[in-house]
Design a protein around this motif. Structure first.
Motif, PDB file in Angstrom:
ATOM      1  N   THR A  83      -3.712   9.183   0.285  1.00 37.02           N
ATOM      2  CA  THR A  83      -4.204   7.810   0.195  1.00 37.02           C
ATOM      3  C   THR A  83      -4.700   7.361   1.559  1.00 37.02           C
ATOM      4  O   THR A  83      -4.066   7.656   2.577  1.00 37.02           O
ATOM      5  N   ILE A  84      -5.833   6.662   1.578  1.00 35.16           N
ATOM      6  CA  ILE A  84      -6.273   6.048   2.832  1.00 35.16           C
ATOM      7  C   ILE A  84      -6.102   4.541   2.697  1.00 35.16           C
ATOM      8  O   ILE A  84      -6.422   3.953   1.651  1.00 35.16           O
ATOM      9  N   PHE A  85      -5.500   3.956   3.730  1.00 38.12           N
ATOM     10  CA  PHE A  85      -5.256   2.505   3.705  1.00 38.12           C
ATOM     11  C   PHE A  85      -6.186   1.841   4.711  1.00 38.12           C
ATOM     12  O   PHE A  85      -6.020   2.003   5.922  1.00 38.12           O
ATOM     13  N   LEU A  86      -7.202   1.156   4.212  1.00 37.58           N
ATOM     14  CA  LEU A  86      -8.178   0.499   5.077  1.00 37.58           C
ATOM     15  C   LEU A  86      -7.729  -0.937   5.323  1.00 37.58           C
ATOM     16  O   LEU A  86      -7.997  -1.832   4.528  1.00 37.58           O
ATOM     17  N   ASP A  87      -6.995  -1.101   6.438  1.00 38.44           N
ATOM     18  CA  ASP A  87      -6.428  -2.417   6.743  1.00 38.44           C
ATOM     19  C   ASP A  87      -7.507  -3.290   7.372  1.00 38.44           C
ATOM     20  O   ASP A  87      -8.347  -2.800   8.122  1.00 38.44           O
ATOM     21  N   VAL A 128      -5.891   3.074   8.512  1.00 39.53           N
ATOM     22  CA  VAL A 128      -6.984   2.813   9.440  1.00 39.53           C
ATOM     23  C   VAL A 128      -7.046   1.314   9.668  1.00 39.53           C
ATOM     24  O   VAL A 128      -7.131   0.547   8.717  1.00 39.53           O
ATOM     25  N   ASN A 129      -6.975   0.901  10.930  1.00 39.71           N
ATOM     26  CA  ASN A 129      -7.128  -0.521  11.191  1.00 39.71           C
ATOM     27  C   ASN A 129      -8.587  -0.812  11.486  1.00 39.71           C
ATOM     28  O   ASN A 129      -9.070  -0.587  12.590  1.00 39.71           O
ATOM     29  N   CYS A 130      -9.287  -1.299  10.488  1.00 37.28           N
ATOM     30  CA  CYS A 130     -10.729  -1.489  10.616  1.00 37.28           C
ATOM     31  C   CYS A 130     -11.078  -2.517  11.684  1.00 37.28           C
ATOM     32  O   CYS A 130     -12.171  -2.512  12.228  1.00 37.28           O
ATOM     33  N   ALA A 137       0.834  -1.203   0.000  1.00 37.19           N
ATOM     34  CA  ALA A 137       0.000   0.000   0.000  1.00 37.19           C
ATOM     35  C   ALA A 137       0.872   1.259   0.000  1.00 37.19           C
ATOM     36  O   ALA A 137       0.643   2.202  -0.750  1.00 37.19           O
ATOM     37  N   ARG A 138       1.906   1.243   0.849  1.00 35.64           N
ATOM     38  CA  ARG A 138       2.802   2.400   0.915  1.00 35.64           C
ATOM     39  C   ARG A 138       3.578   2.583  -0.387  1.00 35.64           C
ATOM     40  O   ARG A 138       3.816   3.706  -0.832  1.00 35.64           O
ATOM     41  N   ALA A 162      -7.378  -0.989   0.158  1.00 33.09           N
ATOM     42  CA  ALA A 162      -7.836  -1.823   1.267  1.00 33.09           C
ATOM     43  C   ALA A 162      -7.016  -3.097   1.304  1.00 33.09           C
ATOM     44  O   ALA A 162      -6.406  -3.479   0.309  1.00 33.09           O
ATOM     45  N   ALA A 163      -6.984  -3.738   2.474  1.00 34.68           N
ATOM     46  CA  ALA A 163      -6.248  -4.999   2.588  1.00 34.68           C
ATOM     47  C   ALA A 163      -6.997  -5.941   3.502  1.00 34.68           C
ATOM     48  O   ALA A 163      -7.757  -5.503   4.380  1.00 34.68           O
TER      49      ALA A 163
END
Ligand code: ATP
Ligand code: MG
Length: 461
Positions: A245-249, A205-207, A188-189, A288-289
């Motif tokens: 960028t938003i990373f929705l983990d 963000v750690n969902c 993602a990075r 997202a991941a």
């Protein structure tokens, strides 16, 4: 400033030379004979030794021999009496850096010669350093395949690099799949860094860890007084990620209510703060991941199908480490370098057997586990070589599983095997030369400086 040792049994000469050299700005030690001089050398290293030829206990050529034999890195200048040119010739033949004939202008000549010798020395050292650096760079290029911070040149990883490069150019949503520790966040990075948004923020963000009742406010923010405890307005992660960028983990852990809102952002680029009246516009790229099989969650009704398709525009799949074992040696090397540097320790290396054990382990925690194992090994192992016994136990246990076939496997690159061979030869030569390094280097037919570099490289100093 250089460290200079002056050896002369004549008191006047000795203090005269010492004074001259001190005035030249050097750190000077004086010794009243060959024996004392060599004792001084044992105590600390010198860059340059200036020795008189004719002394009672030991002549200058004997001092020269001893220095050349045991301190290959120290230069020697021999002072000879007028009319003894044969001694000067012999000194040069034996490896003196220069000689000075005692005559009227001795100090002037000496000053010039010392300047010249030290200048050469400096040039030689910087050239050796350059050689080493070049060699190091060549090794690096030969051994590793790097993609930013990402290491590994297995086919699945190359596919990942290609995907990252392609999607970085776009603004599409990306869904990264992979078991824990396979490098989802790293991907993602990497995408963010290569995208046009690289100057913007990267917000993770750690969902999975958001308390259910706060999910909406965490993601989208809230207005003052929107709910009990909302004492002031708060920005949500989407607002913080504006322009970036938003990373929705762990998106699979997102409650269904919040999934609706994410879908809305993806479709309309719009969202509301909790309790807010005005609709905000989001200029944010979504990555997202998840370690889950989202498709199954969709079938079970635990994940919205429409969101799933919106997110999976571009899926990137990270293969578990056990299915791309060819990457293991590269990763081990990478983390060895990284951790040794971080911990400010000399570089350690693994024996072939230790590397084979690493390569055959199943790595349930994937790259993260490997990183931890390398770090633990560095902390625990004594010496500069890590063998199987030095590896944390669970890794060692898997050694029994190393099949002959796997050992044959190209998982151990040729460079490593060559290094092992080289190391063995150096150890043998040192033994046969009774520990005398210049002699060992000669036996191997390599320059002393190259020999020292290799000693250092293999931790044999
Ligand atoms: N290909 C790789 N090259 C170098 N380092 C890697 C690679 N893959 C993972 N790592 C490192 O391994 C660690 C775990 O990676 P990361 O946090 O990206 O994994 P993850 O898939 O997000 O794991 P989790 O699901 O547990 O959060 C990080 O320190 C990361 O830098
Ligand atoms: Mg992660």
């Amino acid at each position: 400033m250089s460290r200079v040792l002056v050896i002369d049994d004549n008191e006047t000469m000795r203090s005269g030379m010492a004074l001259l050299l001190e005035r030249m700005g050097h750190d000077v030690t004086a010794a009243s004979g060959g024996g004392e001089g060599l004792r001084q050398m044992k105590a600390r290293p010198f860059d340059l030794v200036i020795t008189d030829y004719k002394m009672v206990d030991m002549d200058g050529l004997e001092v020269l021999d001893a220095v050349r034999r045991d301190y290959a890195d120290t230069d020697v200048v021999v002072i000879t009496a007028y009319g003894t040119i044969d001694v000067a010739v012999e000194a040069m033949r034996k490896g003196a850096a220069d000689f000075v004939v005692k005559a009227d202008a001795l100090y002037d000549v000496l000053r010039l010669r010392v300047e010249k010798v030290l200048k050469h020395r400096e040039l030689r050292q910087s050239r050796d350093r350059l050689d080493e650096e070049n060699q190091y760079l060549r090794d690096e290029i030969g051994v590793r395949f790097n993609f930013g911070e990402m290491v590994g040149r297995s086919k699945p990883m190359k596919t990942v690099y290609e995907m990252v490069e392609k999607v970085a150019e776009t603004d599409s949503a990306v869904l990264v799949y992979g078991e824990s520790g396979t490098g989802k966040e790293l991907v993602a990075r990497a995408i963010h860094r290569r995208s046009a948004r690289r100057e913007g923020p990267f917000v993770k963000v750690n969902c999975g860890s958001l308390p259910r009742e706060l999910v909406q406010s965490e993601l989208f923010g809230h207005e003052k007084g929107a709910f009990t405890g909302a004492i002031r307005q708060k920005k949500g992660k989407f607002e913080l990620a504006e322009g970036g960028t938003i990373f929705l983990d762990e998106i699979g852990d997102l409650p269904l209510e919040a999934q609706v809102n994410i879908l809305r952002v993806l479709q309309t680029k719009e969202y509301d703060r909790v309790g807010g009246e005005e609709t905000l516009h989001a200029d944010v790229r979504v990555i997202a991941a998840t370690h889950r099989v989202l498709r199954e969650m969709v079938a079970e009704g635990a994940f919205r199908e429409d969101l799933f398709y919106r997110l999976e525009v571009i899926p990137i799949r990270l293969v578990p480490l056990r299915d791309r074992k060819a990457d293991i040696p590269d990763l081990v090397e990478h983390f060895l370098h990284k951790k040794c540097e971080e911990m400010n320790r000399p570089m350690k290396r693994l024996t072939d057997r230790a590397m084979a054990a690493m390569a055959s382990y199943t790595w349930p925690g994937n790259v993260r586990e490997l990183e931890n194992v390398v770090e633990r090994t560095l902390v625990l192992a004594d010496g500069n070589v890590v063998d199987v016994n030095d590896l944390p136990l669970d890794v060692e246990a898997s050694r029994a599983e190393v099949s002959a076939e796997e050992l044959e496997d190209s998982a151990i690159p040729l460079t490593r095997r060559l290094e092992d061979l080289e190391r063995q030869l150096i150890e043998q030569a040192l033994e046969q030369a009774g520990g005398v390094k210049t002699k060992a280097a000669e036996m191997l037919g390599i320059k002393t400086s190259a020999f020292y570099y290799k000693l250092d490289k293999y931790g044999l100093t």
